[in-house]
Motif scaffolding. Structure first.
Motif, PDB file in Angstrom:
ATOM      1  N   VAL A   1       7.494 -34.670   2.981  1.00 19.30           N
ATOM      2  CA  VAL A   1       6.455 -33.262   3.090  1.00 19.30           C
ATOM      3  C   VAL A   1       5.790 -33.583   1.879  1.00 19.30           C
ATOM      4  O   VAL A   1       6.057 -33.761   0.493  1.00 19.30           O
ATOM      5  CB  VAL A   1       7.456 -32.091   2.799  1.00 19.30           C
ATOM      6  N   LEU A   2       4.378 -33.670   2.071  1.00 16.61           N
ATOM      7  CA  LEU A   2       3.519 -33.553   0.851  1.00 16.61           C
ATOM      8  C   LEU A   2       3.294 -32.214   0.319  1.00 16.61           C
ATOM      9  O   LEU A   2       3.441 -31.388   0.668  1.00 16.61           O
ATOM     10  CB  LEU A   2       1.889 -33.858   1.436  1.00 16.61           C
ATOM     11  N   TYR A   3       3.450 -32.468  -1.277  1.00 21.67           N
ATOM     12  CA  TYR A   3       3.703 -31.322  -2.149  1.00 21.67           C
ATOM     13  C   TYR A   3       1.968 -31.267  -2.780  1.00 21.67           C
ATOM     14  O   TYR A   3       1.711 -32.223  -3.140  1.00 21.67           O
ATOM     15  CB  TYR A   3       4.339 -31.583  -3.279  1.00 21.67           C
ATOM     16  N   PRO A   4       1.773 -30.002  -3.050  1.00 23.69           N
ATOM     17  CA  PRO A   4       0.071 -29.748  -3.341  1.00 23.69           C
ATOM     18  C   PRO A   4      -0.247 -30.135  -4.744  1.00 23.69           C
ATOM     19  O   PRO A   4      -1.073 -30.406  -5.282  1.00 23.69           O
ATOM     20  CB  PRO A   4      -0.031 -28.393  -2.938  1.00 23.69           C
ATOM     21  N   THR A   5       0.930 -29.940  -5.627  1.00 24.70           N
ATOM     22  CA  THR A   5       0.547 -30.092  -7.175  1.00 24.70           C
ATOM     23  C   THR A   5       1.913 -30.921  -8.026  1.00 24.70           C
ATOM     24  O   THR A   5       2.772 -31.309  -7.171  1.00 24.70           O
ATOM     25  CB  THR A   5       0.789 -28.788  -7.831  1.00 24.70           C
ATOM     26  N   GLU A   6       1.511 -31.312  -9.307  1.00 18.32           N
ATOM     27  CA  GLU A   6       2.564 -32.198  -9.840  1.00 18.32           C
ATOM     28  C   GLU A   6       3.531 -31.094 -10.017  1.00 18.32           C
ATOM     29  O   GLU A   6       3.692 -30.120 -10.082  1.00 18.32           O
ATOM     30  CB  GLU A   6       2.175 -32.598 -11.246  1.00 18.32           C
ATOM     31  N   PHE A   7       4.751 -31.976 -10.018  1.00 18.99           N
ATOM     32  CA  PHE A   7       6.212 -30.852 -10.251  1.00 18.99           C
ATOM     33  C   PHE A   7       6.214 -30.508 -11.546  1.00 18.99           C
ATOM     34  O   PHE A   7       6.017 -31.245 -12.635  1.00 18.99           O
ATOM     35  CB  PHE A   7       7.283 -31.787  -9.876  1.00 18.99           C
ATOM     36  N   GLU A   8       6.663 -29.288 -11.782  1.00 20.55           N
ATOM     37  CA  GLU A   8       6.830 -28.604 -13.053  1.00 20.55           C
ATOM     38  C   GLU A   8       7.902 -29.493 -14.000  1.00 20.55           C
ATOM     39  O   GLU A   8       9.075 -29.640 -13.307  1.00 20.55           O
ATOM     40  CB  GLU A   8       7.072 -27.206 -13.120  1.00 20.55           C
ATOM     41  N   LYS A   9       7.728 -29.529 -15.148  1.00 22.64           N
ATOM     42  CA  LYS A   9       8.638 -30.555 -15.824  1.00 22.64           C
ATOM     43  C   LYS A   9       8.924 -30.020 -17.217  1.00 22.64           C
ATOM     44  O   LYS A   9       8.382 -29.289 -17.796  1.00 22.64           O
ATOM     45  CB  LYS A   9       8.038 -31.860 -16.219  1.00 22.64           C
ATOM     46  N   THR A  10      10.309 -30.330 -17.802  1.00 22.45           N
ATOM     47  CA  THR A  10      10.632 -30.083 -19.043  1.00 22.45           C
ATOM     48  C   THR A  10       9.770 -30.889 -20.105  1.00 22.45           C
ATOM     49  O   THR A  10       9.113 -32.148 -19.726  1.00 22.45           O
ATOM     50  CB  THR A  10      12.196 -30.408 -19.121  1.00 22.45           C
ATOM     51  N   PRO A  11       9.915 -30.552 -21.354  1.00 22.70           N
ATOM     52  CA  PRO A  11       9.150 -31.140 -22.257  1.00 22.70           C
ATOM     53  C   PRO A  11       9.622 -32.856 -22.391  1.00 22.70           C
ATOM     54  O   PRO A  11       8.785 -33.613 -23.054  1.00 22.70           O
ATOM     55  CB  PRO A  11       9.620 -30.743 -23.657  1.00 22.70           C
ATOM     56  N   LYS A  12      10.714 -33.226 -21.935  1.00 22.03           N
ATOM     57  CA  LYS A  12      11.077 -34.460 -21.976  1.00 22.03           C
ATOM     58  C   LYS A  12      10.646 -35.360 -20.625  1.00 22.03           C
ATOM     59  O   LYS A  12      11.199 -36.464 -20.324  1.00 22.03           O
ATOM     60  CB  LYS A  12      12.511 -34.889 -22.280  1.00 22.03           C
ATOM     61  N   LYS A  13      10.055 -34.562 -19.693  1.00 22.34           N
ATOM     62  CA  LYS A  13       9.343 -35.073 -18.659  1.00 22.34           C
ATOM     63  C   LYS A  13      10.256 -35.114 -17.585  1.00 22.34           C
ATOM     64  O   LYS A  13      10.006 -36.076 -16.513  1.00 22.34           O
ATOM     65  CB  LYS A  13       8.502 -36.498 -18.817  1.00 22.34           C
ATOM     66  N   SER A  14      11.376 -34.491 -17.556  1.00 21.19           N
ATOM     67  CA  SER A  14      12.176 -34.467 -16.255  1.00 21.19           C
ATOM     68  C   SER A  14      11.763 -33.405 -15.526  1.00 21.19           C
ATOM     69  O   SER A  14      11.560 -32.359 -15.920  1.00 21.19           O
ATOM     70  CB  SER A  14      13.784 -34.097 -16.720  1.00 21.19           C
ATOM     71  N   ILE A  15      11.808 -33.522 -13.917  1.00 19.68           N
ATOM     72  CA  ILE A  15      11.589 -32.381 -13.300  1.00 19.68           C
ATOM     73  C   ILE A  15      12.330 -31.399 -13.066  1.00 19.68           C
ATOM     74  O   ILE A  15      13.633 -31.539 -13.106  1.00 19.68           O
ATOM     75  CB  ILE A  15      11.259 -32.938 -11.816  1.00 19.68           C
ATOM     76  N   LYS A  16      11.883 -30.091 -13.321  1.00 18.39           N
ATOM     77  CA  LYS A  16      12.868 -28.930 -13.039  1.00 18.39           C
ATOM     78  C   LYS A  16      13.208 -28.879 -11.525  1.00 18.39           C
ATOM     79  O   LYS A  16      12.571 -27.853 -10.756  1.00 18.39           O
ATOM     80  CB  LYS A  16      12.121 -27.860 -13.704  1.00 18.39           C
ATOM     81  N   ARG A  17      14.191 -29.338 -11.215  1.00 16.20           N
ATOM     82  CA  ARG A  17      14.549 -29.671  -9.807  1.00 16.20           C
ATOM     83  C   ARG A  17      14.983 -28.165  -9.230  1.00 16.20           C
ATOM     84  O   ARG A  17      14.782 -27.970  -8.051  1.00 16.20           O
ATOM     85  CB  ARG A  17      15.717 -30.477  -9.715  1.00 16.20           C
ATOM     86  N   TYR A  18      15.500 -27.269 -10.221  1.00 16.17           N
ATOM     87  CA  TYR A  18      16.319 -26.000  -9.677  1.00 16.17           C
ATOM     88  C   TYR A  18      14.922 -25.364  -8.826  1.00 16.17           C
ATOM     89  O   TYR A  18      15.211 -24.239  -8.135  1.00 16.17           O
ATOM     90  CB  TYR A  18      16.799 -25.125 -10.600  1.00 16.17           C
ATOM     91  N   LEU A  19      13.592 -25.397  -9.294  1.00 10.47           N
ATOM     92  CA  LEU A  19      12.439 -24.734  -8.874  1.00 10.47           C
ATOM     93  C   LEU A  19      12.127 -25.145  -7.540  1.00 10.47           C
ATOM     94  O   LEU A  19      11.331 -24.306  -6.690  1.00 10.47           O
ATOM     95  CB  LEU A  19      11.180 -25.034  -9.860  1.00 10.47           C
ATOM     96  N   TYR A  20      12.517 -26.036  -7.034  1.00 14.76           N
ATOM     97  CA  TYR A  20      12.388 -26.783  -5.776  1.00 14.76           C
ATOM     98  C   TYR A  20      13.316 -26.782  -4.734  1.00 14.76           C
ATOM     99  O   TYR A  20      13.306 -27.352  -3.545  1.00 14.76           O
ATOM    100  CB  TYR A  20      11.533 -28.058  -5.770  1.00 14.76           C
ATOM    101  N   GLU A  21      14.625 -26.129  -4.963  1.00 12.02           N
ATOM    102  CA  GLU A  21      15.673 -26.281  -4.124  1.00 12.02           C
ATOM    103  C   GLU A  21      15.435 -25.607  -2.699  1.00 12.02           C
ATOM    104  O   GLU A  21      16.061 -25.951  -1.722  1.00 12.02           O
ATOM    105  CB  GLU A  21      16.798 -25.535  -4.733  1.00 12.02           C
ATOM    106  N   ASN A  22      14.614 -24.618  -2.879  1.00  6.59           N
ATOM    107  CA  ASN A  22      14.152 -23.956  -1.540  1.00  6.59           C
ATOM    108  C   ASN A  22      12.943 -24.000  -0.995  1.00  6.59           C
ATOM    109  O   ASN A  22      12.469 -23.169  -0.186  1.00  6.59           O
ATOM    110  CB  ASN A  22      14.695 -22.266  -1.721  1.00  6.59           C
ATOM    111  N   TYR A  23      12.204 -25.119  -1.426  1.00  8.08           N
ATOM    112  CA  TYR A  23      10.806 -25.237  -1.077  1.00  8.08           C
ATOM    113  C   TYR A  23      10.828 -25.786   0.493  1.00  8.08           C
ATOM    114  O   TYR A  23      11.560 -26.632   0.871  1.00  8.08           O
ATOM    115  CB  TYR A  23      10.091 -26.306  -2.066  1.00  8.08           C
TER     116      TYR A  23
END
Length: 554
Positions: A532-554
């Motif tokens: 599935v194409l996602y429209p924007t860069e994934f939101e990340k923590t300061p150490k550049k890990s993706i905040k996975r919990y934000l996308y659990e229900n996408y």
């Protein structure tokens, strides 16, 4: 307990390195010597005393990396206060919460961030100071801190009538078991906790670094990772300041263009980075060359490819200043294709492992001893490791550690503290992996992100993502579970798409081909059913890990 007292390390360093440059704001080109820093610390100690700041009081600190940020941090801990660094990209509600939860009495803040905060929501803070020039931005009703600040120059002269010298440096007598730092995590789970780190935890990191021979007195380091993060704070600030090294603070977003220019000018002796930045430099500098037809043909010639690898290594090394002994990568998992290529060309990098709760270092190997796919050996004499598995060498289990660097616990959160330690006192890292006979750690993924397939197989989404990210026009990806099936969320590399003349309408077909190619590299139970194409860069923590919990229900 570490023998060397953490606070006294800096008392000694400021005395011995008095005339050496300590901190430079890269953009403004303002440099402070160790003497300058020590004098500013002395001024703050007078102010803290006049304001009746007590040992153990909390002082919050938020803003972009700069010399003044470092001064405030050092002034607080050497006084015996507890510093509370807050990541500058936290939203205002989180900042309010952390200031209140930590019971901070002073706040040092950049002017830009102060404009986003509301003083009535941090009513227990006695005074707020600007990180730009240390003026008082706000004081609580009944306080006379603005007046004390105006009188500080005359008070300084009274206390040091003959001028401030290195002999005047005397810092708090505080045992290593006392908490000096409250570091609020910004993990990929979305829940922030205040990690209590003691002088012993921090001394464990600093004194271990001294045994590694990777940075020496008078040498240079470029800091481009946020200092409020434990990894950067320890090795871009605390370690250099203890050694008498010179830190240049980038103070702006570290794009490859900006970073490469700074590397060329500063020529650092040690480089600390997160995988994303090294991966971007690889994609910008190296990947375009490797994809040329002539280069592909040449690299199939055995003797020729060694020379090509050596040339690429030299070009990359020169681009990063040419004087560094080592590039240390940490903070997140690194793309395996990039890691393998850098290893193949003998680029001097290594991948370490740590977490905020260990201030941060857990394992490390010098680049000469680094083994691909590992993240170093447990720190000898400092830390221990075990795997919660019946066969720790072959069967994945949770990585658990104990030792000098392990935190005291989470501030005002006994339940979270109990849950993160085993009954026999080992810290549960939440990471899954194995070890080898030398206690070298191999990480497979996070216990919270592991997916259990319908036939009972463990699936590590990070491993699938690493393969997917290497396929055409994929900038970053996330593997998620939908109704028992695996789906790939992909943010495309639109710059590459546009540069190659491909229409955006063609992307779904390209991603479907990527899906088929990816599944050939995976076990059947790991196969993904759609991209599935996602429209924007994934939101990340300061150490550049993706905040996975934000996308659990996408």
């Amino acid at each position: 307990m570490i023998q060397e007292n953490f606070i006294k390390i800096y008392e000694k360093s400021f005395q011995e390195n008095w005339d050496l440059p300590a901190l430079t704001d890269y953009v403004e080109q303002n440099t402070m010597t160790f003497a300058d820093v020590a004098k500013e610390i002395a001024r703050f100690h007078i102010l803290f005393k006049e304001c009746q700041i007590r040992r153990g009081d909390k002082i919050a600190l938020i803003g972009r990396d700069c010399a003044n940020w470092c001064v405030v941090y050092m002034a607080a801990i050497t006084y015996g206060a507890i510093i509370v660094p807050i990541l500058p990209d936290f939203n205002p509600n989180d900042v309010h919460h952390i200031i209140n939860h930590s019971e901070s009495v002073f706040l040092f803040v950049s002017d830009r961030i102060w404009d986003t905060l509301e003083e009535e929501k941090i009513g227990e803070v006695r005074a707020v100071f600007s990180l730009t020039d240390f003026r008082c931005l706000h004081q609580r009703d009944g306080e006379n801190i603005q007046k004390l600040l105006k009188e500080l120059d005359s008070r300084f002269t009274e206390v040091y009538p003959n001028g401030f010298t290195r002999e005047n440096i005397r810092y708090a007598e505080l045992d290593n078991d006392k908490v000096l730092l409250l570091n609020y995590t910004s993990g990929t789970t979305g829940f922030s906790k205040g990690v209590m780190l003691t002088g012993n935890n921090l001394a464990g990191n600093v004194t271990y670094a001294r045994t590694l021979d990777i940075l020496f007195r008078g040498e240079r380091e470029l800091c481009f990772l946020p200092l409020a993060h434990a990894y950067s704070c320890a090795f871009n600030f605390l370690v250099p300041m203890a050694f008498g090294a010179h830190v240049f603070l980038l103070g702006k977003l570290p794009s490859p263009k900006i970073l490469l220019k700074a590397f060329e000018e500063i020529k650092p002796n040690l480089i600390l980075t997160v995988p994303l930045i090294l991966e971007k430099i690889y994609k910008k500098m190296i990947a375009p060359q490797l994809n040329k037809r002539a280069m592909k043909l040449a690299m199939n010639v055995p003797l020729l490819n060694d020379r090509i690898y050596a040339q690429i290594n030299k070009k990359l090394t020169d681009a990063m200043g040419g004087r560094f002994r080592e590039v240390i990568v940490g903070g997140a998992a690194m793309n395996q294709e990039v890691a393998d290529f850098l290893y193949k060309i003998k680029f001097p990098y290594t991948i370490g492992y740590g977490m905020t709760e260990c201030g941060p270092l857990i394992s490390y190997d010098n680049h000469k001893e680094y083994i691909p796919t590992s993240c170093g050996q447990i720190l000898k004499g400092i830390m221990e490791v075990r795997i919660d598995s019946e066969d720790p060498y072959n069967k994945v289990g949770e990585i658990q550690v104990r030792g000098e660097n392990v935190m005291k616990g989470y501030y005002k959160n006994e339940e979270a503290t109990r849950n993160v330690f085993t009954d026999d006192g080992w810290l549960k890292t939440g990471d899954l992996g194995t070890i080898d006979v030398n206690n070298r750690i191999y990480i497979r993924g996070r216990s919270k992100t592991m997916i259990l397939s319908s036939n009972g197989q463990n699936i590590y989404p990070e491993e699938i993502e690493a393969k997917l990210n290497n396929l055409p026009f994929v900038l970053e990806s996330l593997i998620v579970e939908r109704e028992g099936k695996l789906v790939g969320l992909v943010y495309p590399d639109y710059d590459m798409v546009d540069n190659t003349g491909i229409r955006h309408d063609d992307l779904p077909a390209i991603m479907e081909q990527n899906r088929k190619d990816l599944n050939k590299l995976l076990a059947p139970y790991e196969a993904i059913t759609s991209i599935v194409l996602y429209p924007t860069e994934f939101e990340k923590t300061p150490k550049k890990s993706i905040k996975r919990y934000l996308y659990e229900n996408y």
